[in-house]
Design an enzyme around this catalytic site. Structure first.
Site, PDB file in Angstrom:
ATOM      1  N   GLY A  45       0.832  -1.205   0.000  1.00  0.00           N
ATOM      2  CA  GLY A  45       0.000   0.000   0.000  1.00  0.00           C
ATOM      3  C   GLY A  45       0.859   1.243   0.000  1.00  0.00           C
ATOM      4  O   GLY A  45       2.005   1.221   0.446  1.00  0.00           O
ATOM      5  N   GLY A  50       3.477   7.905   3.054  1.00  0.00           N
ATOM      6  CA  GLY A  50       4.242   6.699   3.351  1.00  0.00           C
ATOM      7  C   GLY A  50       3.964   5.550   2.399  1.00  0.00           C
ATOM      8  O   GLY A  50       3.164   5.665   1.463  1.00  0.00           O
ATOM      9  N   ILE A  52       3.522   1.099   2.632  1.00  0.00           N
ATOM     10  CA  ILE A  52       3.332  -0.023   3.540  1.00  0.00           C
ATOM     11  C   ILE A  52       3.873  -1.277   2.868  1.00  0.00           C
ATOM     12  O   ILE A  52       3.531  -1.556   1.711  1.00  0.00           O
ATOM     13  CB  ILE A  52       1.820  -0.250   3.863  1.00  0.00           C
ATOM     14  N   LYS A  67       5.177   0.325   7.979  1.00  0.00           N
ATOM     15  CA  LYS A  67       4.881   1.622   7.362  1.00  0.00           C
ATOM     16  C   LYS A  67       6.152   2.456   7.383  1.00  0.00           C
ATOM     17  O   LYS A  67       6.768   2.626   8.435  1.00  0.00           O
ATOM     18  CB  LYS A  67       3.763   2.331   8.126  1.00  0.00           C
ATOM     19  N   ASP A 158      -9.252  12.128   8.809  1.00  0.00           N
ATOM     20  CA  ASP A 158      -9.178  11.626   7.428  1.00  0.00           C
ATOM     21  C   ASP A 158      -9.854  10.253   7.304  1.00  0.00           C
ATOM     22  O   ASP A 158      -9.318   9.348   6.663  1.00  0.00           O
ATOM     23  CB  ASP A 158      -7.723  11.586   6.958  1.00  0.00           C
TER      24      ASP A 158
HETATM   25  P1  ADP Z   1      -0.354   7.381   4.226  1.00  0.00           P
HETATM   26  O1  ADP Z   1      -0.226   7.829   5.662  1.00  0.00           O
HETATM   27  O2  ADP Z   1       0.901   7.565   3.464  1.00  0.00           O
HETATM   28  O3  ADP Z   1      -1.558   7.985   3.552  1.00  0.00           O
HETATM   29  P2  ADP Z   1      -1.746   4.933   4.937  1.00  0.00           P
HETATM   30  O4  ADP Z   1      -1.443   4.655   6.351  1.00  0.00           O
HETATM   31  O5  ADP Z   1      -3.051   5.639   4.626  1.00  0.00           O
HETATM   32  O6  ADP Z   1      -0.561   5.774   4.253  1.00  0.00           O
HETATM   33  O7  ADP Z   1      -1.709   3.566   4.140  1.00  0.00           O
HETATM   34  C1  ADP Z   1      -1.921   3.514   2.733  1.00  0.00           C
HETATM   35  C2  ADP Z   1      -2.604   2.206   2.351  1.00  0.00           C
HETATM   36  O8  ADP Z   1      -1.813   1.108   2.820  1.00  0.00           O
HETATM   37  C3  ADP Z   1      -3.989   2.013   3.001  1.00  0.00           C
HETATM   38  O9  ADP Z   1      -5.010   2.517   2.140  1.00  0.00           O
HETATM   39  C4  ADP Z   1      -4.081   0.506   3.137  1.00  0.00           C
HETATM   40  O10 ADP Z   1      -4.622  -0.075   1.965  1.00  0.00           O
HETATM   41  C5  ADP Z   1      -2.638   0.053   3.295  1.00  0.00           C
HETATM   42  N1  ADP Z   1      -2.321  -0.226   4.718  1.00  0.00           N
HETATM   43  C6  ADP Z   1      -2.195   0.660   5.729  1.00  0.00           C
HETATM   44  N2  ADP Z   1      -1.889   0.050   6.887  1.00  0.00           N
HETATM   45  C7  ADP Z   1      -1.814  -1.287   6.612  1.00  0.00           C
HETATM   46  C8  ADP Z   1      -1.530  -2.463   7.392  1.00  0.00           C
HETATM   47  N3  ADP Z   1      -1.260  -2.390   8.694  1.00  0.00           N
HETATM   48  N4  ADP Z   1      -1.547  -3.660   6.756  1.00  0.00           N
HETATM   49  C9  ADP Z   1      -1.816  -3.732   5.425  1.00  0.00           C
HETATM   50  N5  ADP Z   1      -2.086  -2.673   4.639  1.00  0.00           N
HETATM   51  C10 ADP Z   1      -2.097  -1.462   5.224  1.00  0.00           C
END
Ligand code: ADP
Length: 313
Positions: A45, A50, A52, A67, A158
């Site tokens: 992701g 960030g 993931i 992350k 958000d």
């Molecule tokens: P950012 O802070 O850069 O916006 P996010 O935390 O929103 O990043 O994560 C982006 C995407 O990654 C999410 O939409 C989700 O699909 C995936 N994601 C986030 N956390 C996890 C996790 N713990 N396990 C699997 N996928 C995750």
């Protein structure tokens, strides 16, 4: 492999290319964590800042999520996120943190690996929408998660379908709220509220934010539930402003929708959801149970033990 060998250097020098737009910050096989090593498998992701990655805890063989955010891009975000995740370790709707640290020009958090987010799951559904039952179940679990975030004095700011992920394995019927990079503490442990600013800069995602956020007002607990409301409407039947980019046009479209709100998919009772939200003042604690009761009344069969409709994919 040497600790830093698999770390891409580009994000440090080209901070504009960030999150999902950038090349993966870490290569497959990279080992991160000095005292406790984790081996990166693949990117799962990417968000605005960030990325993931799925990784393996080399001691326990547990599969985890990592992350990663470049330190050069608002490094306070990931520090805040880590703090909130740790404080919310008791919540069943927040991923558990295993470890955190830094590598090269990046900060990282190792946490519970989750499955797909709700935006991606919706895209695979017939008509790209969920049933009223699924929508209500998503809403109920998110309200439970939001209640715990708010009890800590924070607002998320958000909430949207791509920040709601489904669990995996024994947690596959649990929904999780992710991404606390935009969160804000509005109530301190003393019980005092942070003073209201006359003008608050825009925070959130245009498609889902409350009218108050459009108006640059200070957000409160109810604004997270407004984001959830627009998210649920999108999941059940789509949003009229789906293709509108202009913020003012989205604001007017939301005003128009709320003037005489009716949902064809969620039924008449869902109309009371925004009406109850409109009455909540900024520093007031919402009655979460009331919103849960409304959602339960939107479908005759809200059963938390049944499979979700995406389970057969
Ligand atoms: P950012 O802070 O850069 O916006 P996010 O935390 O929103 O990043 O994560 C982006 C995407 O990654 C999410 O939409 C989700 O699909 C995936 N994601 C986030 N956390 C996890 C996790 N713990 N396990 C699997 N996928 C995750």
């Amino acid at each position: 492999m040497n600790q830093l060998q698999g770390v891409q250097k580009n994000a440090e020098y080209y901070p504009a290319e960030r999150g999902k737009l950038a090349a993966p910050f870490l290569e497959t096989g990279t080992i991160i964590g000095l005292k406790r090593p984790f081996q990166v498998e693949k990117m799962v992701g990417g968000g605005g800042f960030g990325q993931i990655f799925r990784a393996v805890d080399m001691e326990t063989k547990l599969v985890v999520a990592v992350k990663v955010e470049p330190k050069s891009v608002e490094s306070g975000r990931i520090v805040l996120e880590l703090h909130i995740l740790v404080e919310l370790a008791h919540s069943p709707h927040i991923p558990k943190v295993h470890y955190s640290g830094e590598i090269g020009g990046y900060n990282f958090i190792v946490m519970q690996l989750l499955g797909s987010n709700i935006t991606d799951l919706r895209k695979f559904q017939k008509g790209r929408c969920f049933s009223a039952e699924t929508t209500a179940r998503v809403g109920i679990q998110c309200l439970e998660g939001l209640k715990q975030i708010h009890e800590l004095g924070y607002i998320h700011r958000d909430i949207k379908p791509s920040n709601i992920c489904v669990g995996i394995g024994e947690h596959k019927r649990v929904l999780y709220i992710v991404d606390f990079g935009m969160a804000r503490q509005i109530r301190f442990p003393s019980g005092a509220f942070r003073p209201e600013r006359p003008y608050a800069s825009f925070r959130g995602t245009t498609r889902y934010v409350s009218l108050a956020a459009h108006e640059r007002k200070e957000q409160g607990f109810a604004d997270d539930i407004w984001c959830l409301f627009f998210s649920l409407l999108e999941l059940a039947e789509g949003l009229p402003w789906k293709n509108v980019v202009d913020q003012d046009q989205v604001y007017h479209a939301k005003q128009l929708l709320l003037r005489n709100f009716q949902s064809r998919k969620m039924g008449q009772n869902f109309g009371t959801f925004p009406r109850a939200l409109e009455l909540i003042k900024r520093t007031e604690t919402p009655n979460y149970e009331n919103f849960i009761v409304i959602l339960k009344s939107c479908s005759s069969r809200v059963n938390e033990w049944e499979e979700f409709e995406w389970d057969d994919h």
